[in-house]
Design an enzyme around this catalytic site. Structure first.
Site, mmCIF file in Angstrom:
data_model
loop_
_atom_site.group_PDB
_atom_site.id
_atom_site.type_symbol
_atom_site.label_atom_id
_atom_site.label_comp_id
_atom_site.label_asym_id
_atom_site.label_seq_id
_atom_site.Cartn_x
_atom_site.Cartn_y
_atom_site.Cartn_z
ATOM 1 N N TYR A 81 15.955 20.006 35.936
ATOM 2 C CA TYR A 81 14.698 20.742 36.203
ATOM 3 C C TYR A 81 14.528 21.417 34.655
ATOM 4 O O TYR A 81 13.653 21.133 34.397
ATOM 5 C CB TYR A 81 14.551 22.203 37.132
ATOM 6 C CG TYR A 81 13.944 23.201 37.188
ATOM 7 C CD1 TYR A 81 12.760 22.896 37.273
ATOM 8 C CD2 TYR A 81 14.115 24.602 36.775
ATOM 9 C CE1 TYR A 81 11.724 23.599 37.527
ATOM 10 C CE2 TYR A 81 13.854 25.088 36.520
ATOM 11 C CZ TYR A 81 11.763 24.935 37.105
ATOM 12 O OH TYR A 81 11.003 25.813 36.891
ATOM 13 N N LYS A 129 10.948 21.318 31.879
ATOM 14 C CA LYS A 129 10.203 21.701 31.716
ATOM 15 C C LYS A 129 9.891 22.739 30.192
ATOM 16 O O LYS A 129 9.019 22.826 29.880
ATOM 17 C CB LYS A 129 10.513 23.318 32.372
ATOM 18 C CG LYS A 129 10.440 23.756 34.175
ATOM 19 C CD LYS A 129 9.564 23.416 34.531
ATOM 20 C CE LYS A 129 8.499 24.927 34.189
ATOM 21 N NZ LYS A 129 6.521 24.771 34.324
ATOM 22 N N THR A 161 9.507 28.616 32.566
ATOM 23 C CA THR A 161 10.625 29.356 32.970
ATOM 24 C C THR A 161 11.110 29.987 32.189
ATOM 25 O O THR A 161 11.805 29.566 30.434
ATOM 26 C CB THR A 161 11.396 28.726 33.826
ATOM 27 O OG1 THR A 161 12.723 29.323 34.280
ATOM 28 C CG2 THR A 161 11.862 27.444 33.412
ATOM 29 N N ASP A 162 12.802 31.045 31.892
ATOM 30 C CA ASP A 162 13.533 31.295 31.375
ATOM 31 C C ASP A 162 14.765 30.688 31.058
ATOM 32 O O ASP A 162 15.297 30.311 29.847
ATOM 33 C CB ASP A 162 13.942 32.479 31.551
ATOM 34 C CG ASP A 162 14.297 32.888 32.936
ATOM 35 O OD1 ASP A 162 14.696 31.887 33.377
ATOM 36 O OD2 ASP A 162 15.061 33.955 33.408
ATOM 37 N N GLU A 163 14.812 29.730 32.268
ATOM 38 C CA GLU A 163 15.765 28.895 31.741
ATOM 39 C C GLU A 163 15.811 27.819 30.948
ATOM 40 O O GLU A 163 17.038 27.264 30.703
ATOM 41 C CB GLU A 163 15.396 27.728 33.593
ATOM 42 C CG GLU A 163 16.188 28.639 34.508
ATOM 43 C CD GLU A 163 16.300 27.869 35.762
ATOM 44 O OE1 GLU A 163 16.155 26.311 35.670
ATOM 45 O OE2 GLU A 163 16.208 28.444 36.815
HETATM 46 P P1 NAD Z 1 7.203 25.595 43.621
HETATM 47 O O1 NAD Z 1 8.122 24.412 44.040
HETATM 48 O O2 NAD Z 1 6.907 26.212 45.618
HETATM 49 O O3 NAD Z 1 5.593 24.779 43.799
HETATM 50 C C1 NAD Z 1 5.732 23.599 43.296
HETATM 51 C C2 NAD Z 1 3.934 23.259 43.860
HETATM 52 O O4 NAD Z 1 3.575 22.253 42.614
HETATM 53 C C3 NAD Z 1 3.395 22.554 45.168
HETATM 54 O O5 NAD Z 1 2.616 23.239 46.186
HETATM 55 C C4 NAD Z 1 3.683 21.489 44.821
HETATM 56 O O6 NAD Z 1 3.148 20.343 46.036
HETATM 57 C C5 NAD Z 1 2.768 21.788 43.673
HETATM 58 N N1 NAD Z 1 3.276 20.408 42.805
HETATM 59 C C6 NAD Z 1 4.247 19.255 42.783
HETATM 60 N N2 NAD Z 1 4.533 18.113 42.127
HETATM 61 C C7 NAD Z 1 2.547 17.996 41.754
HETATM 62 C C8 NAD Z 1 1.590 17.182 40.946
HETATM 63 N N3 NAD Z 1 2.363 15.373 40.997
HETATM 64 N N4 NAD Z 1 0.656 16.434 41.690
HETATM 65 C C9 NAD Z 1 0.522 17.976 41.785
HETATM 66 N N5 NAD Z 1 0.914 18.999 42.469
HETATM 67 C C10 NAD Z 1 2.095 19.156 42.708
HETATM 68 O O7 NAD Z 1 7.285 26.374 42.724
HETATM 69 P P2 NAD Z 1 7.492 27.787 42.549
HETATM 70 O O8 NAD Z 1 8.396 28.932 42.538
HETATM 71 O O9 NAD Z 1 5.864 28.341 42.574
HETATM 72 O O10 NAD Z 1 7.108 27.658 40.438
HETATM 73 C C11 NAD Z 1 6.050 27.320 40.289
HETATM 74 C C12 NAD Z 1 5.591 26.872 39.060
HETATM 75 O O11 NAD Z 1 6.089 28.469 38.506
HETATM 76 C C13 NAD Z 1 6.958 25.887 38.083
HETATM 77 O O12 NAD Z 1 5.921 25.248 36.770
HETATM 78 C C14 NAD Z 1 7.894 26.870 37.816
HETATM 79 O O13 NAD Z 1 8.985 26.346 36.880
HETATM 80 C C15 NAD Z 1 7.479 27.888 37.377
HETATM 81 N N6 NAD Z 1 8.961 29.382 37.192
HETATM 82 C C16 NAD Z 1 8.985 29.732 38.672
HETATM 83 C C17 NAD Z 1 9.571 30.638 38.858
HETATM 84 C C18 NAD Z 1 10.689 30.892 40.150
HETATM 85 O O14 NAD Z 1 11.477 32.129 39.719
HETATM 86 N N7 NAD Z 1 9.734 30.024 40.847
HETATM 87 C C19 NAD Z 1 9.905 31.100 37.712
HETATM 88 C C20 NAD Z 1 9.815 31.423 36.640
HETATM 89 C C21 NAD Z 1 9.317 30.058 36.205
HETATM 90 O O1 TDX Z 2 22.161 29.357 48.736
HETATM 91 C C1 TDX Z 2 22.260 29.359 47.577
HETATM 92 N N1 TDX Z 2 23.219 30.415 47.278
HETATM 93 C C2 TDX Z 2 23.611 30.559 45.800
HETATM 94 O O2 TDX Z 2 24.141 31.691 45.533
HETATM 95 C C3 TDX Z 2 20.710 29.004 47.253
HETATM 96 C C4 TDX Z 2 19.366 28.151 47.430
HETATM 97 C C5 TDX Z 2 21.218 29.304 45.368
HETATM 98 N N2 TDX Z 2 22.787 30.228 44.903
HETATM 99 C C6 TDX Z 2 22.415 30.800 43.643
HETATM 100 C C7 TDX Z 2 22.244 29.542 42.438
HETATM 101 C C8 TDX Z 2 21.763 30.427 41.784
HETATM 102 O O3 TDX Z 2 22.182 31.237 40.616
HETATM 103 O O4 TDX Z 2 21.362 31.507 44.051
HETATM 104 C C9 TDX Z 2 20.638 31.906 42.436
HETATM 105 C C10 TDX Z 2 19.068 31.104 42.159
HETATM 106 O O5 TDX Z 2 18.735 29.951 42.810
HETATM 107 P P1 TDX Z 2 17.421 29.312 42.543
HETATM 108 O O6 TDX Z 2 17.179 30.310 43.902
HETATM 109 O O7 TDX Z 2 17.777 28.173 43.440
HETATM 110 O O8 TDX Z 2 16.941 29.862 42.050
HETATM 111 P P2 TDX Z 2 17.591 29.117 40.140
HETATM 112 O O9 TDX Z 2 18.700 27.545 39.856
HETATM 113 O O10 TDX Z 2 17.198 30.698 39.659
HETATM 114 O O11 TDX Z 2 15.686 29.292 39.471
HETATM 115 C C11 TDX Z 2 14.619 29.734 39.642
HETATM 116 O O12 TDX Z 2 14.357 30.808 38.946
HETATM 117 C C12 TDX Z 2 13.829 30.044 38.202
HETATM 118 C C13 TDX Z 2 13.528 28.699 40.819
HETATM 119 O O13 TDX Z 2 14.351 27.831 41.157
HETATM 120 C C14 TDX Z 2 12.975 27.497 39.579
HETATM 121 O O14 TDX Z 2 11.849 26.904 39.417
HETATM 122 C C15 TDX Z 2 12.936 29.020 38.209
HETATM 123 O O15 TDX Z 2 12.282 28.451 37.158
#
Ligand code: NAD
Ligand code: TDX
Length: 332
Positions: free
Chosen positions: A148, A152, A121-123
Site C-alpha cells: 500500500y 502511494k 499519506t504519511d506512510e
Molecule cells: P477508502 O478506502 O475509504 O476510499 C477509497 C475510495 O476510492 C473508495 O470509494 C473506492 O471505491 C475508490 N476507488 C478505489 N479504486 C478506484 C478506482 N480504480 N477508480 C475510482 N475509484 C476507486 O479510503 P480513504 O481512507 O478515504 O482514503 C482516501 C485517500 O486518502 C487515499 O488516497 C489514501 O491513501 C489517503 N489517506 C488516507 C488516510 C486514512 O487515514 N484513511 C490517511 C492519509 C491519506
Molecule cells: O483490527 C485491527 N487491530 C489493530 O490493532 C486493525 C484493523 C488495525 N490495528 C492496528 C494496525 C495499525 O497499527 O491499528 C493501527 C491502525 O490500523 P489501520 O486502521 O489499518 O490503519 P493504518 O494501517 O495505520 O493506515 C491508515 O492510515 C494511513 C489508513 O488505512 C491508510 O489508508 C492511511 O494511509
C-alpha cells in the site's frame, strides 16, 4: 465557483470532503468512484443533486478520465486502494489503482491544463522509533514498508515528476491517520466500535504499542480545501494535528467510552512489517497557509464517532459478518 472532480468521493475521506465542499463553498462537485467494496454511494445521499453528481468509473479508464477532467476546473484525487492488510494479501489492485490510476489522471490534467491536488499519506516515509524525537517533515526521505504505502509513494513521485517535466499545476498533501464518520469498518477505530456494538470482542494486533498520529477527518478536509485554493504550485504539505497515541490506549478509550471494561479485548496476530510509529510536523501548512486543526479533543471526537456508528447501523451492519470472517481467516 467552478466544477471540482473528486476521485474516490464515495470513500471515507473523499465523501467527508464532498460534504465539506457543499457546506463551505459554491463549487459543483463531480465524484468519480469505482464503487469498490470500500465505497458507499449512500454516504452522498443526503447531499443536493444539483451540487453533487456521482459517476461510477475507474480512474485508470483513460477515455472516461479525459472526458471528466476536460469539463472540470480542478481535480482532487482521493481514489486509492487503502488498506494495508489487503495489500499484503493481494497487491495487484494497489498497483493498478494507485499507480496506473494516478498516471492516467496526470496525463489528462496535463492535456487540459487543469489544477490537480494529490492526496497521500504519511506512510510513504516509513516509520519512526518510539523514542525518536523527530517527526516527518516535507523533506523526510521516502522509505515505505507495505505494498500500500509503496504504491502511494510511487504515485507521489509521479506527481512531482509531472510538475517538474511537464509543468502541471499540482500540489500534494501527506496526512496522518484519519478518524470520523463514514470510515469503512475494516479500519482500526470503526472495527472496534462495531465489534462492541455487535457483541464481539475488539481485536488488537500484537501488543498494541504501535503509535498512530490521529486527526479528525474534518480537519483534513479543511486543510485540503485551503491547499487547493492557496497552495504553491509543486509544493508538498504535511497534514497532522499532534494526535500521537498508541493503539492499546485508543482501544481502551473506546471501551471506556462505550461503558465496557478496558481489558475486554483479544490480542491477535500482528501485521507483518507493522510500522511502529508515525508523527507529523505540519509547520509548513500552519505557517504558510494559516491552517489550524479545530477538532483536537480526541475523546470528544471519538465520542461523536461512536454515536455516529450507533445511529447509522444500516450504513455498516450488512458488511460486518463478512469483514470479521475475512479477519478470522487471517488469524486477526
Ligand atoms: P477508502 O478506502 O475509504 O476510499 C477509497 C475510495 O476510492 C473508495 O470509494 C473506492 O471505491 C475508490 N476507488 C478505489 N479504486 C478506484 C478506482 N480504480 N477508480 C475510482 N475509484 C476507486 O479510503 P480513504 O481512507 O478515504 O482514503 C482516501 C485517500 O486518502 C487515499 O488516497 C489514501 O491513501 C489517503 N489517506 C488516507 C488516510 C486514512 O487515514 N484513511 C490517511 C492519509 C491519506
Ligand atoms: O483490527 C485491527 N487491530 C489493530 O490493532 C486493525 C484493523 C488495525 N490495528 C492496528 C494496525 C495499525 O497499527 O491499528 C493501527 C491502525 O490500523 P489501520 O486502521 O489499518 O490503519 P493504518 O494501517 O495505520 O493506515 C491508515 O492510515 C494511513 C489508513 O488505512 C491508510 O489508508 C492511511 O494511509
Amino acid at each position: 465557483m467552478g466544477t471540482i472532480l473528486v476521485t474516490g468521493g464515495a470513500g471515507f475521506i473523499g465523501s467527508n470532503f464532498v460534504h465539506h465542499l457543499v457546506e463551505h463553498s459554491d463549487h459543483r462537485v463531480v465524484v468519480l468512484d469505482k464503487l469498490t467494496y470500500a465505497a458507499s454511494a449512500s454516504s452522498l445521499d443526503v447531499l443536493p443533486g444539483e451540487r453533487v453528481e456521482l459517476v461510477q468509473g475507474d480512474v485508470a479508464d483513460a477515455s472516461l478520465v479525459d472526458d471528466l477532467v476536460q469539463s472540470s476546473d480542478a481535480v482532487v484525487h482521493f481514489a486509492a486502494e487503502t488498506h494495508n492488510d489487503n495489500s499484503l494479501a493481494d497487491p495487484s489492485p494497489f498497483v493498478r489503482t494507485n499507480l496506473v490510476g494516478t498516471y492516467t489522471l496526470l496525463e489528462a490534467v496535463r492535456r487540459h491544463s487543469v489544477r490537480f491536488h494529490h492526496i497521500s499519506t504519511d506512510e510513504v516515509f516509513g516509520d519512526l522509533e518510539y523514542d525518536d524525537p523527530a517527526k516527518f517533515t516535507e523533506s523526510t526521505p521516502y522509505n515505505p514498508s507495505s505494498p500500500y504505502s509503496s504504491t502511494k509513494g510511487g504515485s507521489d513521485l509521479l506527481v512531482r515528476a509531472w510538475v517538474r517535466s511537464f509543468g502541471i499545476d499540482a500540489t500534494l498533501s501527506n496526512c496522518s491517520n484519519n478518524y470520523g464518520p463514514y470510515q469503512h469498518i475494516e479500519k482500526f477505530i470503526p472495527r472496534q466500535i462495531t465489534n462492541v456494538l455487535t457483541g464481539r470482542r475488539p481485536k488488537l494486533y500484537g501488543e498494541g504499542r504501535n503509535v498512530r498520529d490521529w486527526i479528525h477527518v474534518a480537519d483534513h478536509s479543511a486543510a485540503v480545501e485551503l491547499i487547493l485554493d492557496r497552495g504553491a504550485r509543486g509544493q508538498t504539505y504535511l497534514i497532522g494535528a499532534d494526535g500521537e497515541r498508541d493503539n492499546i490506549t485508543v482501544l481502551r478509550t473506546i471501551l471506556r467510552l462505550m461503558g465496557r471494561p478496558e481489558d475486554e479485548f483479544d490480542h491477535v496476530r500482528d501485521r507483518p512489517g507493522h510500522d511502529l510509529r508515525y508523527a507529523i510536523d505540519s509547520s509548513r501548512l500552519r505557517e504558510e497557509l494559516g491552517w489550524e486543526p479545530q477538532h483536537q479533543d480526541f475523546e470528544s471526537g471519538l465520542t461523536a464517532t461512536i454515536e455516529w456508528y450507533q445511529e447509522n447501523r444500516q450504513w455498516w451492519e450488512e458488511q460486518k459478518a463478512a469483514v470479521e470472517t475475512g479477519y478470522a481467516e487471517a488469524g486477526q
